[in-house]
Design a protein around this motif. Sequence first.
Motif, PDB file in Angstrom:
ATOM      1  N   PRO A 120      67.424   9.535  -6.958  1.00  0.00           N
ATOM      2  CA  PRO A 120      67.216   8.227  -6.322  1.00  0.00           C
ATOM      3  C   PRO A 120      68.392   7.856  -5.415  1.00  0.00           C
ATOM      4  CG  PRO A 120      66.710   8.119  -8.661  1.00  0.00           C
ATOM      5  CD  PRO A 120      67.361   9.438  -8.429  1.00  0.00           C
ATOM      6  N   SER A 121      68.077   7.344  -4.244  1.00  0.00           N
ATOM      7  CA  SER A 121      69.059   6.882  -3.253  1.00  0.00           C
ATOM      8  C   SER A 121      69.891   8.002  -2.637  1.00  0.00           C
ATOM      9  CB  SER A 121      70.000   5.829  -3.861  1.00  0.00           C
ATOM     10  OG  SER A 121      69.283   4.683  -4.253  1.00  0.00           O
ATOM     11  N   ALA A 122      69.658   9.232  -3.024  1.00  0.00           N
ATOM     12  CA  ALA A 122      70.447  10.345  -2.494  1.00  0.00           C
ATOM     13  C   ALA A 122      70.136  10.566  -1.015  1.00  0.00           C
ATOM     14  CB  ALA A 122      70.174  11.618  -3.286  1.00  0.00           C
ATOM     15  N   LEU A 148      64.240   4.564  -9.653  1.00  0.00           N
ATOM     16  CA  LEU A 148      64.121   5.791 -10.432  1.00  0.00           C
ATOM     17  C   LEU A 148      62.663   6.092 -10.754  1.00  0.00           C
ATOM     18  CD1 LEU A 148      65.284   8.145 -12.054  1.00  0.00           C
ATOM     19  CD2 LEU A 148      65.627   6.567 -13.977  1.00  0.00           C
ATOM     20  N   ASN A 149      61.917   5.067 -11.178  1.00  0.00           N
ATOM     21  CA  ASN A 149      60.505   5.278 -11.528  1.00  0.00           C
ATOM     22  C   ASN A 149      59.695   5.741 -10.330  1.00  0.00           C
ATOM     23  OD1 ASN A 149      60.926   4.529 -14.206  1.00  0.00           O
ATOM     24  ND2 ASN A 149      60.470   2.370 -13.820  1.00  0.00           N
ATOM     25  N   GLU A 150      59.922   5.100  -9.183  1.00  0.00           N
ATOM     26  CA  GLU A 150      59.179   5.489  -7.986  1.00  0.00           C
ATOM     27  C   GLU A 150      59.573   6.890  -7.525  1.00  0.00           C
ATOM     28  OE1 GLU A 150      58.207   3.703  -3.508  1.00  0.00           O
ATOM     29  OE2 GLU A 150      59.281   2.481  -5.007  1.00  0.00           O
ATOM     30  N   TYR A 151      60.849   7.236  -7.690  1.00  0.00           N
ATOM     31  CA  TYR A 151      61.305   8.572  -7.309  1.00  0.00           C
ATOM     32  C   TYR A 151      60.631   9.636  -8.179  1.00  0.00           C
ATOM     33  CZ  TYR A 151      64.415  12.577  -6.672  1.00  0.00           C
ATOM     34  OH  TYR A 151      64.917  13.834  -6.434  1.00  0.00           O
ATOM     35  N   ILE A 152      60.627   9.403  -9.488  1.00  0.00           N
ATOM     36  CA  ILE A 152      59.999  10.361 -10.416  1.00  0.00           C
ATOM     37  C   ILE A 152      58.510  10.480 -10.136  1.00  0.00           C
ATOM     38  CG2 ILE A 152      59.410  10.761 -12.845  1.00  0.00           C
ATOM     39  CD1 ILE A 152      62.101   9.514 -13.585  1.00  0.00           C
ATOM     40  N   ARG A 153      57.855   9.336  -9.893  1.00  0.00           N
ATOM     41  CA  ARG A 153      56.415   9.342  -9.617  1.00  0.00           C
ATOM     42  C   ARG A 153      56.109  10.148  -8.361  1.00  0.00           C
ATOM     43  NH1 ARG A 153      55.725   4.460 -10.584  1.00  0.00           N
ATOM     44  NH2 ARG A 153      56.050   3.603  -8.489  1.00  0.00           N
ATOM     45  N   GLN A 186      68.189  11.494   5.951  1.00  0.00           N
ATOM     46  CA  GLN A 186      67.074  11.141   5.073  1.00  0.00           C
ATOM     47  C   GLN A 186      67.642  10.551   3.792  1.00  0.00           C
ATOM     48  OE1 GLN A 186      63.996  14.197   4.428  1.00  0.00           O
ATOM     49  NE2 GLN A 186      64.267  13.892   2.217  1.00  0.00           N
ATOM     50  N   TRP A 187      67.009   9.496   3.291  1.00  0.00           N
ATOM     51  CA  TRP A 187      67.468   8.923   2.032  1.00  0.00           C
ATOM     52  C   TRP A 187      66.283   8.611   1.134  1.00  0.00           C
ATOM     53  CZ3 TRP A 187      68.011   6.983   6.838  1.00  0.00           C
ATOM     54  CH2 TRP A 187      67.393   5.783   7.162  1.00  0.00           C
ATOM     55  N   ASN A 188      66.430   8.974  -0.135  1.00  0.00           N
ATOM     56  CA  ASN A 188      65.362   8.806  -1.106  1.00  0.00           C
ATOM     57  C   ASN A 188      65.239   7.358  -1.557  1.00  0.00           C
ATOM     58  OD1 ASN A 188      64.998  11.586  -1.014  1.00  0.00           O
ATOM     59  ND2 ASN A 188      66.359  11.961  -2.751  1.00  0.00           N
ATOM     60  N   VAL A 189      64.077   7.031  -2.083  1.00  0.00           N
ATOM     61  CA  VAL A 189      63.831   5.692  -2.604  1.00  0.00           C
ATOM     62  C   VAL A 189      64.826   5.381  -3.720  1.00  0.00           C
ATOM     63  CG1 VAL A 189      62.145   6.515  -4.313  1.00  0.00           C
ATOM     64  CG2 VAL A 189      62.015   4.160  -3.491  1.00  0.00           C
ATOM     65  N   ALA A 190      65.231   4.126  -3.839  1.00  0.00           N
ATOM     66  CA  ALA A 190      66.252   3.752  -4.818  1.00  0.00           C
ATOM     67  C   ALA A 190      65.704   3.662  -6.238  1.00  0.00           C
ATOM     68  CB  ALA A 190      66.882   2.414  -4.424  1.00  0.00           C
ATOM     69  N   ASN A 250      54.667  14.160  -3.663  1.00  0.00           N
ATOM     70  CA  ASN A 250      54.761  13.350  -2.454  1.00  0.00           C
ATOM     71  C   ASN A 250      55.972  12.422  -2.559  1.00  0.00           C
ATOM     72  OD1 ASN A 250      54.076  12.249   0.031  1.00  0.00           O
ATOM     73  ND2 ASN A 250      52.728  10.699  -0.887  1.00  0.00           N
ATOM     74  N   PRO A 251      57.190  12.979  -2.472  1.00  0.00           N
ATOM     75  CA  PRO A 251      58.402  12.172  -2.656  1.00  0.00           C
ATOM     76  C   PRO A 251      58.511  11.053  -1.624  1.00  0.00           C
ATOM     77  CG  PRO A 251      58.928  14.316  -1.734  1.00  0.00           C
ATOM     78  CD  PRO A 251      57.494  14.382  -2.139  1.00  0.00           C
ATOM     79  N   THR A 252      59.074   9.932  -2.061  1.00  0.00           N
ATOM     80  CA  THR A 252      59.229   8.766  -1.186  1.00  0.00           C
ATOM     81  C   THR A 252      60.635   8.756  -0.593  1.00  0.00           C
ATOM     82  OG1 THR A 252      57.703   7.526  -2.604  1.00  0.00           O
ATOM     83  CG2 THR A 252      59.042   6.260  -1.063  1.00  0.00           C
ATOM     84  N   PHE A 253      60.698   8.729   0.731  1.00  0.00           N
ATOM     85  CA  PHE A 253      62.000   8.704   1.398  1.00  0.00           C
ATOM     86  C   PHE A 253      61.836   8.133   2.798  1.00  0.00           C
ATOM     87  CE2 PHE A 253      60.044  12.855   2.070  1.00  0.00           C
ATOM     88  CZ  PHE A 253      60.089  12.989   3.451  1.00  0.00           C
TER      89      PHE A 253
END
Length: 359
Positions: free
Chosen positions: A172-174, A189-194, A183-187, A200-203
């Motif tokens: 998350p947030s990486a 944790l639950n949304e990142y894992i999902r 590129q930065w990942n969603v902050a 379909n990662p969120t970023f």
Amino acid sequence: LEANPDDLTPEYISMLRTFPFNRISMGIQTFQDSTLKLLQRRHTAEQAIRAFQNCRTAGFRNISIDLMYGLPGETLASWKEDLKQALALHPEHISAYHLIYEEGTTLWQLREQHKLEEADEDLSVSLFGTLIDSLTAAGYEHYEISNFCLPGFHSRHNSSYWTEKKYLGCGPSAHSYNGTSRQWNVASLNEYIRGISNGNPTFEVEELDLYTRYNDFVITHIRTQWGMPLPKLRKQYGEELYKYCLRMATPHLQQGTLEIKNDTLKLTRKGIFISDGIMSDMLWVESVSYTHLRAHENMKSDYNYKVNADHVPTDEEYGSTFGKDRLGCHKRLQNGYRTYCYAQAVREHTGWQYCPKRT
């Protein structure tokens, strides 16, 4: 691994030795207990020293400590005491940053209430100069404006940002960088894992145009002992930006704040103290009669404001969003206009600070 001194108990350190960590960085900040309390740090000076010694006893041979200067009530004498104690520990790496009063923090509120005073410019310069002289005399390399190391112990992590290395961020947030985009990942944790579970990662992605990449190149390279390799600048960014950079650097070369050695543009000792101004001078700025503000993706549109020498717009006229935005904006006056330079290399992406004192 980054850790707070109060977390580094012998038991915790022993556990860390079972993992493949070979470098520990601890935020000591100061060895003055009264100042640590004001900064709302949980550790004391004694705990910090003991934590460092416990890491040594456990077998860590690469330890970095963070210090801060320009602290409330700090004097040149108290700063020298901090440096003396830091050198007595003999860490392999030392990072030192000027205190920044972030809006909304307790320190910011106390300053606004005139219950403490910010270090003035003359003291800040003296503190920074003493830092450089003390650490270099002790054998440390001043390899980046805020960073010092014993030979062979520069931070490979941060140095990769300053030398354009590509990197992949996981979690998350990486943040990730491939040379042409960030590129930065969603902050969450639950949304990142999902997202990972669903394939379909969120970023979010920010594409970097030529001029933004040039500005990044200037800000990240000129602040290091390795400097800005001019042949690389010419090859990667073309003749126009190469000539522009040299033209903007010329006054600083004449003043002795920049120098060219072996086709590399570098700060001199004199230039380190005004590095923020030097870097901002070499940034690419669109020379137009309308101030062009490049908008962050969550702003609805670019904000353009016509100004002249008789009217300098306030931050409120530009919109308070930009002042708090993820993308930093650096102010400068140019030809009667206030120009807001779009500065990409912010701390969350690069560990960058405009240094020696950011405001």
